[in-house]
Design an enzyme around this catalytic site. Structure first.
Site, PDB file in Angstrom:
ATOM      1  N   CYS A   1      44.194  37.885  32.931  1.00 14.99           N
ATOM      2  CA  CYS A   1      42.922  38.211  32.281  1.00 14.99           C
ATOM      3  C   CYS A   1      42.475  39.663  32.520  1.00 14.99           C
ATOM      4  O   CYS A   1      42.021  40.340  31.594  1.00 14.99           O
ATOM      5  CB  CYS A   1      41.832  37.246  32.729  1.00 14.99           C
ATOM      6  SG  CYS A   1      41.866  36.906  34.493  1.00 14.99           S
TER       7      CYS A   1
ATOM      8  N   HIS B   1      34.831  39.270  33.310  1.00 13.83           N
ATOM      9  CA  HIS B   1      35.275  40.267  34.283  1.00 13.83           C
ATOM     10  C   HIS B   1      34.821  41.663  33.843  1.00 13.83           C
ATOM     11  O   HIS B   1      34.795  41.960  32.641  1.00 13.83           O
ATOM     12  CB  HIS B   1      36.800  40.298  34.373  1.00 13.83           C
ATOM     13  CG  HIS B   1      37.435  39.076  34.964  1.00 13.83           C
ATOM     14  ND1 HIS B   1      36.744  38.064  35.604  1.00 13.83           N
ATOM     15  CD2 HIS B   1      38.755  38.720  35.029  1.00 13.83           C
ATOM     16  CE1 HIS B   1      37.602  37.148  36.018  1.00 13.83           C
ATOM     17  NE2 HIS B   1      38.819  37.514  35.682  1.00 13.83           N
TER      18      HIS B   1
END
Ligand code: A2P
Length: 332
Positions: free
Chosen positions: A127, A240
């Protein structure tokens, strides 16, 4: 129309797979949902229908055209070879096959053509890597990125539903004056952060940090690019963030970089810092794009540029990117 399975359907990424397959009208003939024996008896909704969860086994893949895997590295290693043997094309979210030279590692904005080189397995990158390369690649094309230094601020969703629950449970326990339970993470995550995502390697970096290094080079086909990462877990539920510093071969101004990024697929530039115009995980949750802001000169280097990147790690960092890979395959 395809017969599709999701392995890890009850997890945080699995949940996004189900929602996105429906929302994007992916041509699903039949969807089966697989998880561990713990989930037998559960039902999950897809297109208004409640689908019972089945146990993932080596025999789960008869007649299955396409499998999305997000059930952890060990499950991928054990069950994906059986899926491939059954003629199923697998898009794997785990790190099990990412660096295998026979397995394409794909971010559709960057290397969609490599999808067609698959021998049964296509890997979805980590990710943190995905959101960085979506922003990095257009700048690389314009000015050749020679070196990247990145510091991540990774949400608890990166550790799955249990990671998010651990933060929520610690918040509840703290509010009630109870002891905080730690199980998914190396330390308390509430009111804390730690530069420790995945295990430590012999070179002093963590495995997560080395994924960012090695996967970026594979996806962008830049074996000589210098990359150094520090990955930090922060008490954010989902999405994130990353601070990225780059050195380029050709000088690129922040204005030029902004114009290039604005025109690049999958990217939204939000860069009006005076008015709070910078991306934050809170508002990026449940969105599909990668958001970039704080684009400015790195005045410590004559050809330096620095910026801030935020994306939903369960969407672009996982389920969305995998479905986009499947869409590239479908479009042929
Ligand atoms: P289960 O819910 O039955 O444990 P997350 O990353 O959010 O923690 O989700 C992990 C997903 O992977 C869940 O759907 C989980 O199923 C599934 N999973 C984990 N281990 C296995 C396994 N050994 N076999 C099948 N599914 C697994």
């Amino acid at each position: 129309m395809k017969n599709v399975v999701i392995a890890g359907a009850t997890g945080a990424v699995g949940n996004e797979f189900i929602k996105l397959l429906e929302a994007r009208e992916f041509p699903v003939k039949n969807l089966r949902l697989l998880a561990s024996a713990r989930s037998i008896g559960k039902k999950l909704e897809f297109r208004g229908e409640k689908i019972p969860v089945e146990q993932l086994t080596s025999k789960s893949f008869n007649g299955v055209d396409l499998a999305f895997f997000s059930a952890g590295r060990e499950s991928s290693k054990v069950y994906i070879p059986h899926a491939v043997e059954s003629g199923t094309v697998v898009i794997d979210n785990s790190s099990a096959f990412r660096m295998d030279p026979d397995v394409p590692l794909v971010v559709p904005e960057i290397n969609p053509e490599s999808v067609f080189k698959h021998k049964g397995i296509i890997a979805n990158p980590n990710c943190s890597t995905i959101q960085m390369v979506v922003a990095l690649n257009p700048i690389h094309k314009a000015a050749e990125v020679k070196r990247v230094v990145v510091s991540t601020y990774q949400s608890t969703a990166g550790a799955g539903a249990k990671g998010m629950n651990e933060l929520l449970n610690q918040a509840r326990a703290w509010a009630n004056g109870e002891a905080l339970e730690i199980s998914s993470f190396p330390s308390q995550i509430l009111f804390n952060l730690f530069p420790h995502v995945d295990i430590f390697m012999e070179n002093g970096y963590t495995k997560e940090e080395m994924k960012m290094v090695n996967e970026t080079k594979k996806i962008m086909n830049t074996p000589n690019m210098g990359i150094s990462a520090t990955c930090v877990r922060v008490p954010v539920l989902r999405s994130h963030s990353e601070a990225v510093w780059i050195e380029t071969e050709k000088k690129i101004t922040p204005k030029e970089a902004k114009e290039i990024l604005k025109k690049s697929p999958g990217l939204t530039v939000r860069d009006e810092p005076e008015n709070g115009g910078y991306p934050m995980p809170w508002e990026v949750d449940n969105t599909l794009d990668t958001f970039v802001g704080r684009i400015r000169e790195d005045f410590s280097h004559p050809k330096g540029l620095t910026f801030w990147v935020v994306a939903d790690n369960l969407n672009k960092g996982a389920a969305l990117n995998s479905i986009q890979i499947a869409e590239v395959l479908e479009a042929g």
